[in-house]
Design a protein around this motif. Structure first.
Motif, PDB file in Angstrom:
ATOM      1  N   ASP A 136       0.867  -1.211  -0.078  1.00  0.00           N
ATOM      2  CA  ASP A 136       0.053   0.143   0.017  1.00  0.00           C
ATOM      3  C   ASP A 136       0.849   1.138   0.095  1.00  0.00           C
ATOM      4  OD1 ASP A 136      -2.192   1.486   0.047  1.00  0.00           O
ATOM      5  OD2 ASP A 136      -2.956   0.879   1.996  1.00  0.00           O
ATOM      6  N   ASP A 137       0.199   2.394  -0.215  1.00  0.00           N
ATOM      7  CA  ASP A 137       0.990   3.649  -0.008  1.00  0.00           C
ATOM      8  C   ASP A 137       1.140   3.796   1.471  1.00  0.00           C
ATOM      9  OD1 ASP A 137       0.836   4.339  -3.015  1.00  0.00           O
ATOM     10  OD2 ASP A 137      -1.256   5.041  -2.682  1.00  0.00           O
ATOM     11  N   ILE A 138       2.335   4.486   1.783  1.00  0.00           N
ATOM     12  CA  ILE A 138       2.583   4.523   3.141  1.00  0.00           C
ATOM     13  C   ILE A 138       2.972   5.910   3.532  1.00  0.00           C
ATOM     14  CG2 ILE A 138       4.287   3.899   5.099  1.00  0.00           C
ATOM     15  CD1 ILE A 138       4.515   1.075   3.486  1.00  0.00           C
ATOM     16  N   THR A 139       2.512   6.766   4.587  1.00  0.00           N
ATOM     17  CA  THR A 139       2.776   8.007   4.843  1.00  0.00           C
ATOM     18  C   THR A 139       2.526   8.054   6.362  1.00  0.00           C
ATOM     19  OG1 THR A 139       1.454   8.789   2.926  1.00  0.00           O
ATOM     20  CG2 THR A 139       1.861  10.370   4.784  1.00  0.00           C
ATOM     21  N   ILE A 140       3.521   8.903   7.077  1.00  0.00           N
ATOM     22  CA  ILE A 140       3.798   8.791   8.462  1.00  0.00           C
ATOM     23  C   ILE A 140       4.013  10.315   8.849  1.00  0.00           C
ATOM     24  CG2 ILE A 140       5.107   7.710  10.389  1.00  0.00           C
ATOM     25  CD1 ILE A 140       6.301   5.614   8.011  1.00  0.00           C
ATOM     26  N   ILE A 141       3.357  10.649   9.853  1.00  0.00           N
ATOM     27  CA  ILE A 141       3.999  11.710  10.869  1.00  0.00           C
ATOM     28  C   ILE A 141       4.034  11.544  12.062  1.00  0.00           C
ATOM     29  CG2 ILE A 141       3.248  14.163  11.500  1.00  0.00           C
ATOM     30  CD1 ILE A 141       1.376  14.213   9.194  1.00  0.00           C
ATOM     31  N   ILE A 142       5.447  11.997  12.565  1.00  0.00           N
ATOM     32  CA  ILE A 142       5.984  11.766  13.928  1.00  0.00           C
ATOM     33  C   ILE A 142       6.233  12.965  14.427  1.00  0.00           C
ATOM     34  CG2 ILE A 142       7.535  10.712  15.487  1.00  0.00           C
ATOM     35  CD1 ILE A 142       8.045   8.676  13.438  1.00  0.00           C
ATOM     36  N   VAL A 143       5.577  13.487  15.723  1.00  0.00           N
ATOM     37  CA  VAL A 143       5.688  14.316  16.431  1.00  0.00           C
ATOM     38  C   VAL A 143       5.978  14.229  17.926  1.00  0.00           C
ATOM     39  CG1 VAL A 143       4.236  16.387  17.280  1.00  0.00           C
ATOM     40  CG2 VAL A 143       3.644  15.101  15.293  1.00  0.00           C
ATOM     41  N   PHE A 154       7.358  21.122  20.352  1.00  0.00           N
ATOM     42  CA  PHE A 154       6.972  19.999  19.482  1.00  0.00           C
ATOM     43  C   PHE A 154       8.100  19.588  18.439  1.00  0.00           C
ATOM     44  CE2 PHE A 154       3.247  21.627  21.757  1.00  0.00           C
ATOM     45  CZ  PHE A 154       2.416  20.355  22.193  1.00  0.00           C
ATOM     46  N   TYR A 155       8.304  18.385  18.110  1.00  0.00           N
ATOM     47  CA  TYR A 155       9.197  18.062  17.044  1.00  0.00           C
ATOM     48  C   TYR A 155       8.331  17.293  16.011  1.00  0.00           C
ATOM     49  CZ  TYR A 155      12.844  20.218  20.105  1.00  0.00           C
ATOM     50  OH  TYR A 155      13.589  20.801  21.020  1.00  0.00           O
ATOM     51  N   PHE A 156       8.500  17.685  14.741  1.00  0.00           N
ATOM     52  CA  PHE A 156       7.720  16.980  14.054  1.00  0.00           C
ATOM     53  C   PHE A 156       8.640  16.228  12.691  1.00  0.00           C
ATOM     54  CE2 PHE A 156       5.301  21.065  14.461  1.00  0.00           C
ATOM     55  CZ  PHE A 156       4.729  20.748  15.639  1.00  0.00           C
ATOM     56  N   SER A 157       7.885  15.157  12.329  1.00  0.00           N
ATOM     57  CA  SER A 157       8.643  14.482  11.389  1.00  0.00           C
ATOM     58  C   SER A 157       7.570  13.770  10.407  1.00  0.00           C
ATOM     59  CB  SER A 157       9.835  13.409  11.536  1.00  0.00           C
ATOM     60  OG  SER A 157      10.506  12.918  10.697  1.00  0.00           O
ATOM     61  N   ALA A 158       7.798  13.904   9.069  1.00  0.00           N
ATOM     62  CA  ALA A 158       6.781  12.911   8.186  1.00  0.00           C
ATOM     63  C   ALA A 158       7.434  12.384   7.069  1.00  0.00           C
ATOM     64  CB  ALA A 158       5.576  13.956   7.767  1.00  0.00           C
ATOM     65  N   GLY A 159       6.904  11.262   6.731  1.00  0.00           N
ATOM     66  CA  GLY A 159       7.606  10.330   5.875  1.00  0.00           C
ATOM     67  C   GLY A 159       6.742   9.583   5.142  1.00  0.00           C
ATOM     68  N   SER A 160       6.911   8.982   3.888  1.00  0.00           N
ATOM     69  CA  SER A 160       6.327   8.044   3.117  1.00  0.00           C
ATOM     70  C   SER A 160       6.990   7.289   2.145  1.00  0.00           C
ATOM     71  CB  SER A 160       5.181   8.921   2.243  1.00  0.00           C
ATOM     72  OG  SER A 160       5.901   9.719   1.170  1.00  0.00           O
ATOM     73  N   THR A 161       6.430   5.954   2.292  1.00  0.00           N
ATOM     74  CA  THR A 161       6.885   4.864   1.412  1.00  0.00           C
ATOM     75  C   THR A 161       8.600   5.042   0.895  1.00  0.00           C
ATOM     76  OG1 THR A 161       6.095   6.335  -0.556  1.00  0.00           O
ATOM     77  CG2 THR A 161       4.817   4.583   0.272  1.00  0.00           C
ATOM     78  N   LEU A 162       9.308   5.024   2.003  1.00  0.00           N
ATOM     79  CA  LEU A 162      10.639   5.049   1.536  1.00  0.00           C
ATOM     80  C   LEU A 162      11.401   3.794   2.101  1.00  0.00           C
ATOM     81  CD1 LEU A 162      11.336   8.561   3.210  1.00  0.00           C
ATOM     82  CD2 LEU A 162      11.191   7.970   0.950  1.00  0.00           C
ATOM     83  N   SER A 163      12.004   3.260   1.087  1.00  0.00           N
ATOM     84  CA  SER A 163      12.746   2.061   1.329  1.00  0.00           C
ATOM     85  C   SER A 163      14.320   2.167   1.608  1.00  0.00           C
ATOM     86  CB  SER A 163      12.424   1.032   0.142  1.00  0.00           C
ATOM     87  OG  SER A 163      12.842   1.569  -1.039  1.00  0.00           O
ATOM     88  N   ASP A 164      14.699   3.373   1.237  1.00  0.00           N
ATOM     89  CA  ASP A 164      15.987   3.497   1.030  1.00  0.00           C
ATOM     90  C   ASP A 164      16.337   5.063   1.512  1.00  0.00           C
ATOM     91  OD1 ASP A 164      18.804   3.461   0.995  1.00  0.00           O
ATOM     92  OD2 ASP A 164      18.862   3.456  -1.103  1.00  0.00           O
TER      93      ASP A 164
END
Length: 403
Positions: free
Chosen positions: A316-323, A366-376
């Motif tokens: 699936d498509d993958i999207t992530i936000i980390i705070v 607050f420290y935010f990070s977001a990412g999506s569908t990364l294999s490398d």
């Protein structure tokens, strides 16, 4: 396709965004800007190699110009025009929230108004959302309070320090026919609820029990128009989905409220591509292993991608936000020894309920990070800027912009 990832300190907030062809435009009030370019991989679909990524995300700091209000959202589109629906909702929802004068005083009501208006506008737009739409999992930070609004089966989870353990606590509840309350609601609206095996005659359609999502997730119960083979949604709430709306799929969010305490370490907002094979606790454990949330995003995306391919011939498509929540003082929250489990668990807020106190604690970061569908992911390349009012331009004029 190239990937652009940005990490920017904005008034005490580290915003790291990893996304294809995306630039961040905003004001930088502290010293660091990190830029990394590498390869980005959307969901892997061998039967549809050109399938567009249907996920989108939104990070908006200082909503309404208020330094104490910040918005995070992940939108997972589906159907033929899922990508357009996802991007439409991503843009409209935050604009509706930001323009609502009720927001600071009554975030829960503002949330409901925003979802309702966004859904109506999508129906009225040029996008054919009859069999397309998007789920939405969003978190609004108002001072030291989180307001979590969800439609669909993406998820938000918060990490809570409990002695020597870090415990995952769901901030949202997946809205699917596995839930008895959602099942009964859509049945009253005329939905037929069947799994694919039941539709194809491999299982008895009159047996209306499917175990739980963990054991039956491979063939979940879905919603169908009576005696028809559509729409087949595995969720019970979404934005768009005009036909599914006739059988009970609604855009009314469930809104929960959490008062932050010093025991809350970070929260994660992610599409169901993450939680298909990873539990909330597994995701929290992965984040806790990495001091840098960008590395945690990479680890979660990589682990999710690997598990998808172990169980299926696609991902699936993958999207992530980390705070990450840093330096939260006790002045805006109950002291640890005064906080009961009832205080730290999410409280569901009805459509007409008022908001909690929206005062902020000045020492909270607050420290935010977001990412999506990364294999490398390659290593981030640091660029230092001493200008406290630097404009960060998009990677190219054609790039879309996260809000």
């Amino acid at each position: 396709m190239e990937n652009a990832a940005y990490a920017v300190f904005i008034a005490g907030l580290l915003v790291a965004i990893t996304r294809p062809n995306v630039g961040l435009v905003g004001k930088v009030f502290k010293e660091y800007l990190c830029l990394q370019r590498g390869h980005w991989i959307r969901g892997y679909y061998p039967d549809s190699p050109d399938k567009e990524n249907e996920d989108s995300f939104c990070i908006r700091t200082q909503v309404q110009g208020n330094p104490n209000i910040h918005f995070f959202g992940v939108f997972d589109g589906h159907g033929q025009f899922g990508a357009q629906c996802s991007n439409f909702a991503k843009d409209r929802l935050i604009e509706k929230l930001a323009s609502d004068p009720l927001l600071p005083a009554n975030p829960a009501r503002a949330y409901n108004n925003a979802f309702d208006a966004t859904n109506d506008e999508l129906h009225a737009s040029d996008i054919d959302d009859s069999l397309s739409g998007t789920t939405a999992i969003t978190v609004l930070v108002v001072g030291n309070t989180l307001y979590v609004a969800n439609v669909g089966d993406s998820r938000a989870v918060i990490a809570v320090k409990d002695g020597n353990q870090i415990v995952a606590q769901d901030l949202s509840c997946d809205q699917t026919p596995f839930r008895k309350d959602e099942y009964e609601r859509v049945k009253l609206c005329g939905a037929e609820v069947l799994s694919y095996d039941q539709v194809e005659g491999l299982k008895d359609p009159y047996i209306q029990t499917w175990g739980d999502e963990e054991t039956e997730g491979g063939d979940p119960p879905r919603l169908w128009v009576q005696n028809e083979m559509y729409p087949g949604t595995a969720f019970t709430r979404s934005v768009g989905d005009g036909i599914a709306e006739t059988i009970g799929v609604i855009a009314v969010p469930e809104v929960s409220v959490v008062q932050l305490t010093p025991e809350h370490l970070f929260f994660v907002v992610a599409s169901d591509g993450v939680f298909e094979f990873l539990s909330s606790q597994a995701v929290v454990n992965l984040v806790a292993r990495f001091p840098d949330p960008r590395e945690a995003c990479s680890a979660i995306a990589g682990e999710s991608y690997k598990l998808w391919l172990e169980h299926s011939n696609r991902t699936d498509d993958i999207t992530i936000i980390i705070v990450h929540i840093k330096g939260l003082s006790d002045s805006g929250a109950k002291r640890t020894d005064e906080t009961s489990s009832a205080d730290t668990e999410p409280t569901i807020v009805g459509t007409r309920n008022g908001a909690s106190d929206t005062s902020a604690t000045a020492s909270s970061d607050f420290y935010f990070s977001a990412g999506s569908t990364l294999s490398d992911l390659q290593q981030f390349r640091s660029i230092t800027s001493l200008d406290r009012n630097v404009d960060v331009a998009a990677a190219s004029p054609a790039d879309s912009q996260p809000t």
